[in-house]
Motif scaffolding. Structure first.
Motif, PDB file in Angstrom:
ATOM      1  N   VAL A  62      21.058 -19.786  -3.867  1.00 31.64           N
ATOM      2  CA  VAL A  62      21.576 -20.400  -5.092  1.00 31.64           C
ATOM      3  C   VAL A  62      21.849 -21.884  -4.885  1.00 31.64           C
ATOM      4  CG1 VAL A  62      23.534 -20.449  -6.671  1.00 31.64           C
ATOM      5  CG2 VAL A  62      22.525 -18.262  -6.036  1.00 31.64           C
ATOM      6  N   LEU A  63      22.480 -22.246  -3.765  1.00 27.53           N
ATOM      7  CA  LEU A  63      22.807 -23.656  -3.524  1.00 27.53           C
ATOM      8  C   LEU A  63      21.546 -24.501  -3.335  1.00 27.53           C
ATOM      9  CD1 LEU A  63      25.973 -23.525  -1.242  1.00 27.53           C
ATOM     10  CD2 LEU A  63      25.826 -24.013  -3.681  1.00 27.53           C
ATOM     11  N   SER A  64      20.559 -23.969  -2.641  1.00 27.94           N
ATOM     12  CA  SER A  64      19.306 -24.718  -2.471  1.00 27.94           C
ATOM     13  C   SER A  64      18.617 -24.917  -3.815  1.00 27.94           C
ATOM     14  CB  SER A  64      18.370 -24.001  -1.498  1.00 27.94           C
ATOM     15  OG  SER A  64      17.931 -22.750  -2.009  1.00 27.94           O
ATOM     16  N   LEU A  65      18.706 -23.922  -4.685  1.00 26.76           N
ATOM     17  CA  LEU A  65      18.115 -24.046  -6.023  1.00 26.76           C
ATOM     18  C   LEU A  65      18.867 -25.082  -6.855  1.00 26.76           C
ATOM     19  CD1 LEU A  65      16.048 -23.042  -8.092  1.00 26.76           C
ATOM     20  CD2 LEU A  65      17.676 -21.255  -8.736  1.00 26.76           C
ATOM     21  N   ILE A  66      20.190 -25.098  -6.741  1.00 24.62           N
ATOM     22  CA  ILE A  66      20.990 -26.084  -7.473  1.00 24.62           C
ATOM     23  C   ILE A  66      20.633 -27.498  -7.011  1.00 24.62           C
ATOM     24  CG2 ILE A  66      23.336 -26.982  -7.750  1.00 24.62           C
ATOM     25  CD1 ILE A  66      24.295 -24.058  -7.766  1.00 24.62           C
ATOM     26  N   VAL A  67      20.496 -27.696  -5.698  1.00 25.49           N
ATOM     27  CA  VAL A  67      20.089 -29.011  -5.184  1.00 25.49           C
ATOM     28  C   VAL A  67      18.711 -29.377  -5.715  1.00 25.49           C
ATOM     29  CG1 VAL A  67      19.487 -30.308  -3.107  1.00 25.49           C
ATOM     30  CG2 VAL A  67      21.502 -28.837  -3.105  1.00 25.49           C
ATOM     31  N   ALA A  68      17.785 -28.430  -5.683  1.00 25.47           N
ATOM     32  CA  ALA A  68      16.427 -28.695  -6.161  1.00 25.47           C
ATOM     33  C   ALA A  68      16.423 -29.080  -7.637  1.00 25.47           C
ATOM     34  CB  ALA A  68      15.543 -27.467  -5.932  1.00 25.47           C
ATOM     35  N   LEU A  69      17.211 -28.373  -8.430  1.00 29.33           N
ATOM     36  CA  LEU A  69      17.210 -28.607  -9.875  1.00 29.33           C
ATOM     37  C   LEU A  69      17.904 -29.909 -10.247  1.00 29.33           C
ATOM     38  CD1 LEU A  69      17.947 -25.052 -11.344  1.00 29.33           C
ATOM     39  CD2 LEU A  69      15.835 -26.355 -11.540  1.00 29.33           C
ATOM     40  N   PHE A  70      19.109 -30.100  -9.723  1.00 25.77           N
ATOM     41  CA  PHE A  70      19.939 -31.194 -10.224  1.00 25.77           C
ATOM     42  C   PHE A  70      19.789 -32.503  -9.444  1.00 25.77           C
ATOM     43  CE2 PHE A  70      22.087 -27.307 -11.691  1.00 25.77           C
ATOM     44  CZ  PHE A  70      22.019 -27.549 -13.047  1.00 25.77           C
ATOM     45  N   VAL A  71      19.257 -32.438  -8.231  1.00 27.16           N
ATOM     46  CA  VAL A  71      19.012 -33.670  -7.485  1.00 27.16           C
ATOM     47  C   VAL A  71      17.582 -34.159  -7.702  1.00 27.16           C
ATOM     48  CG1 VAL A  71      18.889 -34.729  -5.199  1.00 27.16           C
ATOM     49  CG2 VAL A  71      20.748 -33.140  -5.742  1.00 27.16           C
ATOM     50  N   PHE A  72      16.633 -33.220  -7.743  1.00 28.84           N
ATOM     51  CA  PHE A  72      15.232 -33.613  -7.833  1.00 28.84           C
ATOM     52  C   PHE A  72      14.626 -33.393  -9.224  1.00 28.84           C
ATOM     53  CE2 PHE A  72      15.960 -32.832  -3.320  1.00 28.84           C
ATOM     54  CZ  PHE A  72      15.371 -33.955  -2.739  1.00 28.84           C
ATOM     55  N   ILE A  73      14.570 -32.148  -9.675  1.00 25.85           N
ATOM     56  CA  ILE A  73      13.813 -31.841 -10.892  1.00 25.85           C
ATOM     57  C   ILE A  73      14.430 -32.458 -12.139  1.00 25.85           C
ATOM     58  CG2 ILE A  73      12.980 -29.970 -12.378  1.00 25.85           C
ATOM     59  CD1 ILE A  73      12.737 -28.241  -9.867  1.00 25.85           C
ATOM     60  N   GLU A  74      15.749 -32.315 -12.301  1.00 29.83           N
ATOM     61  CA  GLU A  74      16.394 -32.836 -13.505  1.00 29.83           C
ATOM     62  C   GLU A  74      17.229 -34.083 -13.236  1.00 29.83           C
ATOM     63  OE1 GLU A  74      18.564 -29.756 -15.436  1.00 29.83           O
ATOM     64  OE2 GLU A  74      16.820 -28.454 -15.706  1.00 29.83           O
ATOM     65  N   GLY A  75      17.293 -34.509 -11.986  1.00 28.96           N
ATOM     66  CA  GLY A  75      18.101 -35.674 -11.639  1.00 28.96           C
ATOM     67  C   GLY A  75      17.330 -36.977 -11.782  1.00 28.96           C
TER      68      GLY A  75
END
Length: 441
Positions: free
Chosen positions: A165-178
């Motif tokens: 879950v945490l790796s997915l949150i980093v992927a989503l909010f730092v890279f994909i949607e950040g």
């Protein structure tokens, strides 16, 4: 049988070694969460194949073919490792292979001509991650004492869900949607998405370092790889010739094969069912998936003490009851709220089912066959993985109803439950050895 392959079987290792072992679940989960489930799978269908239907079919073929290789090779690799003694060289090699494959996916640009390059490296990544898990699992019975195997298996599995879950949150909010402008990533070429694949490789490698350096290993037997390979095939032949000795393990593996098919099908079609029956969009489905992983992690953590108290077999039975009731609730639900409520209840029993399956085999597997048995454990998770999705598809097509199609999952859980009733409760290696001796009598 090689002499003295065990490290300190049944005595247990120190807490630093055990926490280092458990953290590997956290490391490994990023690959399954980001690459196989949420990010790369969708990127492959939409940006490489550029057709959702054809992309889904191709993705299923890639994962399916990889699963076939795993089913065939896992028991062989396990038997060879039993003969060579040490497990960490295998674990490290396959971990590095998966981390490399994940990083190589950075070069998969959003172009149709990237299909075979993407398929190759995804397949290599799946093999690396799954094979590494065989040797990781086989370390558990030699690190944890029998009365604590359940909690360490549960804590490891729980950490895996949290890490995913945490790796997915980093992927989503730092890279994909950040805002990735400060990194110089070209969003037109999907570099912000492709960077998450490198994240997986780095995440996997960094969080694997503790088990590499702080967790002890078995002693080497002194056999060369060629000698261990020949002895490993001999071990498999001997196991087949004396299969009656291990019939309780065989029944367990068949039961696991069936209920794992049901569980895997829930995750495979859960998003499709949510979208088709309740009209949930991609964001809502992703939110549900994250919440499901959180509850599964909490379930694995909380039931870890239950496992040590009542045994892995009984924890599996309890989890299957919980899964069956909550899955039926999902199928009968007529509102999104009902779907969410029963879905969260279902999640609570997902983690304990997986964790207790591992702890049961850790207690039941004979010391000299531990890695081979965990190779068969991997086999049982892949051998009939096609059956659940096929049956759901056929019934859905025949009835024109997603609910009836998804209801077939209950059949897998029920048959797995019935078979588990014939599996004996085992809480220690001594009980296992006594049972093997009794089967041989």
């Amino acid at each position: 049988m090689p002499a003295n392959t065990a490290m300190t079987a049944g005595q247990g290792a120190g807490k630093r070694a055990l926490w280092s072992w458990a953290l590997y679940d956290w490391a490994n989960s990023a690959f399954f969460t980001i690459i196989l489930t949420f990010v790369f799978a969708r990127y492959f269908s939409q940006s490489v194949v550029q057709d959702d239907v054809a992309g889904t079919e191709a993705w299923g073929n890639i994962v399916g073919i990889s699963g076939l290789f795993i089913a065939i090779l896992a028991p062989i690799l396990g038997a060879i490792a039993d003969q060579s003694g040490r497990l960490k060289p295998w674990l490290i090699s396959f971990t590095l292979l998966c981390a490399l494959a994940s990083c190589m996916l950075w070069f998969v640009t959003p172009d149709a001509d990237q299909f075979w390059f993407a398929a190759f490296w995804v397949g290599i990544g799946v093999l690396g991650a799954e094979f590494a898990f065989i040797f990781y699992n086989a370390m558990l019975p030699e690190l944890a004492s029998p009365d604590r195997i359940g909690r360490w298996s549960g804590w490891g599995w729980g950490l895996g869900y949290v890490g995913g879950v945490l790796s997915l949150i980093v992927a989503l909010f730092v890279f994909i949607e950040g805002d990735v402008s400060w990194m110089g990533l070209d969003t037109e070429r999907a570099e912000h998405v492709r960077a998450t694949f490198v994240l997986v490789g780095v995440w996997y490698l960094v969080f694997s370092l503790p088990i590499f350096f702080l967790t002890p290993d078995r002693k080497a037997t002194g056999l060369t790889l060629g000698q261990a390979t020949r002895a490993g095939f001999g071990q498999i032949r001997e196991s087949i010739a004396h299969v009656r000795r291990y019939r309780h393990i065989l029944r367990f593996l068949i039961a696991r094969m069936l209920y794992t098919d049901g569980l895997a099908t829930i995750f495979t079609f859960g998003g499709v069912y949510a979208a088709g029956t309740f009209g949930m969009d991609q964001t809502a489905v992703l939110q549900f998936a994250i919440a499901l992983n959180v509850t599964a992690g909490l379930g694995a953590l909380c039931f870890s003490w239950v496992d040590d108290a009542i045994g892995g077999r009984n924890t599996v039975l309890l989890s299957l009851i919980g899964l069956g009731v909550s899955a039926a609730g999902i199928l009968l639900a007529t509102s999104v709220t009902g779907f969410w409520v029963f879905g969260m209840v279902l999640g609570i029993f997902v983690g304990p089912l997986q964790s207790a399956s591992r702890s049961y085999l850790a207690r039941a597997a004979p010391v000299h066959l531990q890695t081979q048995m965990f190779g068969l454990f991997a086999f049982s998770g892949k051998a009939t993985a096609f059956a659940g999705p096929l049956l759901v598809g056929w019934v859905t097509a025949a009835t024109g109803s997603q609910r009836w199609g998804m209801a077939t999952i209950l059949l897998f859980l029920l048959v797995g439950f019935v078979l588990m009733l014939s599996v004996p409760t085992i809480k220690s290696g001594a009980e296992s050895e006594a049972l093997v001796s009794g089967n041989n009598a």
